[in-house]
Design a protein around this motif. Structure first.
Motif, PDB file in Angstrom:
ATOM      1  N   PRO A 119      -1.587 -14.288  -5.517  1.00 35.23           N
ATOM      2  CA  PRO A 119      -1.109 -13.858  -7.359  1.00 35.23           C
ATOM      3  C   PRO A 119      -1.838 -15.037  -8.561  1.00 35.23           C
ATOM      4  N   GLU A 120      -3.051 -15.543  -7.320  1.00 32.99           N
ATOM      5  CA  GLU A 120      -4.458 -15.747  -8.791  1.00 32.99           C
ATOM      6  C   GLU A 120      -5.020 -14.738  -9.071  1.00 32.99           C
ATOM      7  N   ARG A 121      -4.842 -13.652  -8.028  1.00 29.70           N
ATOM      8  CA  ARG A 121      -5.883 -12.410  -8.533  1.00 29.70           C
ATOM      9  C   ARG A 121      -5.813 -11.844 -10.172  1.00 29.70           C
ATOM     10  N   GLU A 122      -6.422 -11.237 -10.833  1.00 31.63           N
ATOM     11  CA  GLU A 122      -6.213 -11.434 -12.078  1.00 31.63           C
ATOM     12  C   GLU A 122      -5.705  -9.451 -11.755  1.00 31.63           C
ATOM     13  N   ASP A 123      -5.058  -8.905 -11.078  1.00 26.69           N
ATOM     14  CA  ASP A 123      -4.680  -7.574 -11.382  1.00 26.69           C
ATOM     15  C   ASP A 123      -3.174  -7.706 -10.175  1.00 26.69           C
ATOM     16  N   ALA A 124      -2.574  -9.400 -10.182  1.00 26.12           N
ATOM     17  CA  ALA A 124      -1.864  -9.579  -9.607  1.00 26.12           C
ATOM     18  C   ALA A 124      -0.678  -8.993 -10.607  1.00 26.12           C
ATOM     19  N   CYS A 125       0.308  -8.461 -10.109  1.00 28.21           N
ATOM     20  CA  CYS A 125       2.028  -8.284 -10.447  1.00 28.21           C
ATOM     21  C   CYS A 125       2.661  -8.995 -10.990  1.00 28.21           C
ATOM     22  N   GLY A 126       2.970  -9.955 -12.069  1.00 26.99           N
ATOM     23  CA  GLY A 126       3.500 -10.906 -12.914  1.00 26.99           C
ATOM     24  C   GLY A 126       5.079 -10.857 -12.614  1.00 26.99           C
ATOM     25  N   ALA A 127       5.459  -9.531 -11.789  1.00 26.63           N
ATOM     26  CA  ALA A 127       7.121  -9.848 -11.483  1.00 26.63           C
ATOM     27  C   ALA A 127       7.176 -10.148 -10.353  1.00 26.63           C
ATOM     28  N   CYS A 128       6.203  -9.680  -9.285  1.00 26.33           N
ATOM     29  CA  CYS A 128       5.764  -9.776  -7.897  1.00 26.33           C
ATOM     30  C   CYS A 128       5.864 -10.993  -7.824  1.00 26.33           C
ATOM     31  N   TRP A 129       4.986 -11.584  -8.464  1.00 25.57           N
ATOM     32  CA  TRP A 129       4.633 -13.341  -8.416  1.00 25.57           C
ATOM     33  C   TRP A 129       6.048 -14.302  -9.538  1.00 25.57           C
ATOM     34  N   GLU A 172       8.387   2.986  -3.104  1.00 29.48           N
ATOM     35  CA  GLU A 172       7.555   4.506  -2.940  1.00 29.48           C
ATOM     36  C   GLU A 172       7.863   4.490  -1.429  1.00 29.48           C
ATOM     37  N   ALA A 173       8.138   6.181  -0.960  1.00 29.12           N
ATOM     38  CA  ALA A 173       8.191   6.406   0.350  1.00 29.12           C
ATOM     39  C   ALA A 173       6.913   6.214   0.889  1.00 29.12           C
ATOM     40  N   GLY A 174       7.329   5.391   2.410  1.00 28.43           N
ATOM     41  CA  GLY A 174       5.755   5.591   3.343  1.00 28.43           C
ATOM     42  C   GLY A 174       5.831   4.546   2.781  1.00 28.43           C
ATOM     43  N   MET A 175       5.784   3.006   2.019  1.00 29.42           N
ATOM     44  CA  MET A 175       4.984   2.225   1.446  1.00 29.42           C
ATOM     45  C   MET A 175       5.290   0.851   3.000  1.00 29.42           C
ATOM     46  N   SER A 176       3.468   0.637   3.209  1.00 26.57           N
ATOM     47  CA  SER A 176       3.431  -0.629   4.171  1.00 26.57           C
ATOM     48  C   SER A 176       2.392  -2.299   3.587  1.00 26.57           C
ATOM     49  N   VAL A 204       1.019  -1.189   0.188  1.00 24.77           N
ATOM     50  CA  VAL A 204      -0.018  -0.210   0.163  1.00 24.77           C
ATOM     51  C   VAL A 204       0.975   0.999  -0.022  1.00 24.77           C
ATOM     52  N   ALA A 205       0.970   2.548  -1.344  1.00 24.53           N
ATOM     53  CA  ALA A 205       1.515   3.614  -0.966  1.00 24.53           C
ATOM     54  C   ALA A 205       0.421   4.302  -1.837  1.00 24.53           C
ATOM     55  N   ASP A 206       0.571   5.684  -1.553  1.00 25.02           N
ATOM     56  CA  ASP A 206      -0.272   6.282  -2.874  1.00 25.02           C
ATOM     57  C   ASP A 206       1.066   6.706  -3.632  1.00 25.02           C
ATOM     58  N   GLY A 207       1.174   6.192  -4.454  1.00 22.32           N
ATOM     59  CA  GLY A 207       2.336   6.040  -5.245  1.00 22.32           C
ATOM     60  C   GLY A 207       2.291   5.504  -6.540  1.00 22.32           C
ATOM     61  N   LEU A 208       1.777   3.652  -5.799  1.00 21.43           N
ATOM     62  CA  LEU A 208       1.396   2.853  -7.070  1.00 21.43           C
ATOM     63  C   LEU A 208       0.327   2.982  -7.455  1.00 21.43           C
ATOM     64  N   GLY A 209      -0.112   2.362  -8.803  1.00 22.96           N
ATOM     65  CA  GLY A 209      -0.493   2.779  -9.627  1.00 22.96           C
ATOM     66  C   GLY A 209      -1.751   2.180  -9.749  1.00 22.96           C
ATOM     67  N   ILE A 217      10.108  -5.764   1.234  1.00 28.88           N
ATOM     68  CA  ILE A 217      10.668  -4.747   2.642  1.00 28.88           C
ATOM     69  C   ILE A 217      11.198  -3.368   1.911  1.00 28.88           C
ATOM     70  N   PHE A 218      11.846  -2.342   3.217  1.00 26.16           N
ATOM     71  CA  PHE A 218      11.993  -1.584   3.745  1.00 26.16           C
ATOM     72  C   PHE A 218      11.732  -0.326   1.811  1.00 26.16           C
ATOM     73  N   ASP A 219      10.498  -0.432   1.954  1.00 25.74           N
ATOM     74  CA  ASP A 219       9.698   0.789   1.396  1.00 25.74           C
ATOM     75  C   ASP A 219       9.762   0.088  -0.579  1.00 25.74           C
ATOM     76  N   LYS A 220       9.738  -1.811  -0.496  1.00 27.55           N
ATOM     77  CA  LYS A 220      10.060  -2.075  -1.783  1.00 27.55           C
ATOM     78  C   LYS A 220       8.672  -2.863  -2.331  1.00 27.55           C
ATOM     79  N   THR A 221       8.179  -3.061  -3.489  1.00 27.60           N
ATOM     80  CA  THR A 221       7.490  -4.048  -3.586  1.00 27.60           C
ATOM     81  C   THR A 221       8.656  -5.402  -3.921  1.00 27.60           C
ATOM     82  N   LEU A 222       8.276  -6.940  -3.793  1.00 30.69           N
ATOM     83  CA  LEU A 222       8.286  -7.638  -4.941  1.00 30.69           C
ATOM     84  C   LEU A 222       9.064  -7.312  -5.866  1.00 30.69           C
ATOM     85  N   CYS A 223       8.596  -6.293  -6.834  1.00 28.10           N
ATOM     86  CA  CYS A 223       9.295  -6.241  -8.207  1.00 28.10           C
ATOM     87  C   CYS A 223       9.961  -5.053  -8.450  1.00 28.10           C
TER      88      CYS A 223
END
Length: 80
Positions: free
Chosen positions: A43-53, A31-35, A7-12, A21-27
């Protein structure tokens, strides 16, 4: 999989990312303040990021089988 949704304001909108960890997604998006959210990233959801998967699959494959079930899910980030 044992990952929380990032969760972060800057994520599309429209793509669900796994919190690493450390304000980063797995991909690698940072973003500052990410949590981690209170919800699991799925990962099975349609909107899941492929690189994160891909990253989650690689990381999770290195964990012992007993730590891979939903019953073993624990927030690593919230313990830091």
């Amino acid at each position: 999989m044992r990952w929380e949704k990032a969760v972060a304001d800057g994520l599309g909108a429209g793509v669900s990312h796994a919190f690493g960890i450390f304000d980063k997604t797995l991909c690698g998006i940072q973003e500052a303040g990410m949590s981690p959210s209170d919800y699991w990233w799925r990962p099975e959801r349609e909107d899941a990021c492929g690189a994160c998967w891909e990253a989650a699959s690689l990381i999770d494959s290195r964990w012992p089988r007993s730590m891979r079930s939903e019953a073993a899910q624990v927030s690593v980030a919230r313990r830091l």
